[in-house]
Design a protein around this motif. Sequence first.
Motif, PDB file in Angstrom:
ATOM      1  N   CYS A 155       4.646 -46.611 -24.207  1.00 30.00           N
ATOM      2  CA  CYS A 155       3.428 -46.525 -25.020  1.00 30.00           C
ATOM      3  C   CYS A 155       2.429 -47.624 -24.652  1.00 30.00           C
ATOM      4  CB  CYS A 155       3.776 -46.604 -26.506  1.00 30.00           C
ATOM      5  SG  CYS A 155       4.828 -45.230 -27.019  1.00 30.00           S
ATOM      6  N   PHE A 162      -2.089 -46.192 -31.310  1.00 26.29           N
ATOM      7  CA  PHE A 162      -1.287 -45.529 -32.351  1.00 26.29           C
ATOM      8  C   PHE A 162       0.132 -46.085 -32.452  1.00 26.29           C
ATOM      9  CE2 PHE A 162      -4.443 -42.338 -30.914  1.00 26.29           C
ATOM     10  CZ  PHE A 162      -5.204 -42.343 -32.080  1.00 26.29           C
ATOM     11  N   LEU A 163       0.428 -47.093 -31.653  1.00 29.12           N
ATOM     12  CA  LEU A 163       1.751 -47.715 -31.705  1.00 29.12           C
ATOM     13  C   LEU A 163       1.770 -48.734 -32.838  1.00 29.12           C
ATOM     14  CD1 LEU A 163       4.515 -47.891 -30.315  1.00 29.12           C
ATOM     15  CD2 LEU A 163       3.569 -49.721 -28.881  1.00 29.12           C
ATOM     16  N   VAL A 186      -2.485 -42.732 -20.886  1.00 29.07           N
ATOM     17  CA  VAL A 186      -2.090 -41.367 -21.273  1.00 29.07           C
ATOM     18  C   VAL A 186      -3.292 -40.452 -21.084  1.00 29.07           C
ATOM     19  CG1 VAL A 186      -1.491 -39.915 -23.268  1.00 29.07           C
ATOM     20  CG2 VAL A 186      -0.355 -42.116 -22.941  1.00 29.07           C
ATOM     21  N   CYS A 202       5.431 -44.421 -33.005  1.00 30.38           N
ATOM     22  CA  CYS A 202       4.203 -43.638 -32.874  1.00 30.38           C
ATOM     23  C   CYS A 202       3.725 -43.210 -34.262  1.00 30.38           C
ATOM     24  CB  CYS A 202       4.469 -42.399 -32.012  1.00 30.38           C
ATOM     25  SG  CYS A 202       3.007 -41.357 -31.863  1.00 30.38           S
ATOM     26  N   ILE A 246       1.275 -41.241 -34.900  1.00 32.22           N
ATOM     27  CA  ILE A 246       0.717 -39.870 -34.905  1.00 32.22           C
ATOM     28  C   ILE A 246       1.759 -38.898 -34.324  1.00 32.22           C
ATOM     29  CG2 ILE A 246      -1.727 -40.538 -34.784  1.00 32.22           C
ATOM     30  CD1 ILE A 246      -1.513 -39.804 -31.707  1.00 32.22           C
ATOM     31  N   ARG A 252       1.239 -36.150 -31.328  1.00 34.85           N
ATOM     32  CA  ARG A 252       1.148 -36.997 -30.125  1.00 34.85           C
ATOM     33  C   ARG A 252       0.824 -36.132 -28.910  1.00 34.85           C
ATOM     34  NH1 ARG A 252       6.014 -35.340 -30.964  1.00 34.85           N
ATOM     35  NH2 ARG A 252       7.647 -35.242 -29.389  1.00 34.85           N
ATOM     36  N   PRO A 253       0.161 -36.731 -27.913  1.00 33.89           N
ATOM     37  CA  PRO A 253      -0.256 -35.933 -26.746  1.00 33.89           C
ATOM     38  C   PRO A 253       0.901 -35.267 -26.011  1.00 33.89           C
ATOM     39  CG  PRO A 253      -1.368 -38.058 -26.757  1.00 33.89           C
ATOM     40  CD  PRO A 253      -0.335 -38.118 -27.842  1.00 33.89           C
ATOM     41  N   CYS A 262       2.814 -37.548 -23.759  1.00 31.03           N
ATOM     42  CA  CYS A 262       3.853 -38.342 -24.436  1.00 31.03           C
ATOM     43  C   CYS A 262       5.090 -37.488 -24.700  1.00 31.03           C
ATOM     44  CB  CYS A 262       3.324 -38.883 -25.758  1.00 31.03           C
ATOM     45  SG  CYS A 262       1.803 -39.827 -25.584  1.00 31.03           S
ATOM     46  N   CYS A 284      -1.070 -48.626 -26.685  1.00 30.32           N
ATOM     47  CA  CYS A 284      -1.659 -47.461 -27.354  1.00 30.32           C
ATOM     48  C   CYS A 284      -2.095 -47.843 -28.769  1.00 30.32           C
ATOM     49  CB  CYS A 284      -0.631 -46.332 -27.416  1.00 30.32           C
ATOM     50  SG  CYS A 284      -1.283 -44.894 -28.292  1.00 30.32           S
TER      51      CYS A 284
HETATM   52  S1  SF4 Z   1       3.904 -41.618 -28.187  1.00 29.25           S
HETATM   53 FE1  SF4 Z   1       2.339 -42.161 -29.726  1.00 29.25          FE
HETATM   54  S2  SF4 Z   1       2.232 -44.409 -29.665  1.00 29.25           S
HETATM   55 FE2  SF4 Z   1       3.248 -43.761 -27.766  1.00 29.25          FE
HETATM   56  S3  SF4 Z   1       1.597 -43.553 -26.232  1.00 29.25           S
HETATM   57 FE3  SF4 Z   1       1.903 -41.534 -27.152  1.00 29.25          FE
HETATM   58  S4  SF4 Z   1       0.405 -41.458 -28.838  1.00 29.25           S
HETATM   59 FE4  SF4 Z   1       0.650 -43.601 -28.279  1.00 29.25          FE
END
Ligand code: SF4
Length: 236
Positions: free
Chosen positions: A64, A122-123, A68, A128, A130, A134-135, A138, A120
């Motif tokens: 993370c 969102f970490l 990404v 995570c 989200i 998450r994308p 990921c 990231c």
């Molecule tokens: S899993 Fe979540 S925290 Fe990790 S890089 Fe992807 S979006 Fe960010």
Amino acid sequence: MEIEIDFVAVRRLTSREYGQARQEIASLGIAAAFAQSQQRHDERLASAADAPALACKAGCSWCCHFSVDVRAVEAFRILDYVREHFSLAEQERVRQEIAKNSLEVAPLDDLERMKRTVRCPFLVEGRCSIYPVRPQTCRNYHATDAAGCQKSYEEPDNLDIDPEFAPLVYQAGGAHVEAFARAMEDAGFDVTAYELNVALTAAMTEPASRERFEAGQAPFESTQGDEVPSEFMEER
Ligand code: SF4
């Protein structure tokens, strides 16, 4: 790590996902169809025969800290989730981190981005925040030994580090994402890949971006993004 792709299984998966995605994009609209597809994506990853070999678990977050890529449809879904689930203070923290990361990575080319660690936004406390949205990048990133991920984090410049992957998880995830992208593209939607922070900044600062995307136009004026080469579906 060398991976031998089972093209028969891949063709079966892509044909099924492509057909279902086309039908759902037409009947539900792009946002709802994408949400449904992400659910199937998770199910496919979890049911791959080598999924039990994965070292990935909650609290492990080496990956993370790397760049990404997302498609516009993912950026809009993430922003909706943040608005719905995050406090105003958290939204502001995320907005500031996205803006800071965006300034840092936007001028870099692909190779420079690969060699840079960027935490990231969102970490949160190693997890995570989200996770349900998450994308796809990921979702597909995985390893069977976290030591390789840690080494990549500690030596971002060293592109010879090659973490061990689970081949069937890899092909299920990659084929699924390509099939949905092909269905989106054939339905007239943008499938360009954008760096996560750059895409979120563009989506937040360009109020008309979602409307442009839903109308089948290039969504962002402030960034061009990149085409994604096919690995599992035939090039056109
Ligand atoms: S899993 Fe979540 S925290 Fe990790 S890089 Fe992807 S979006 Fe960010």
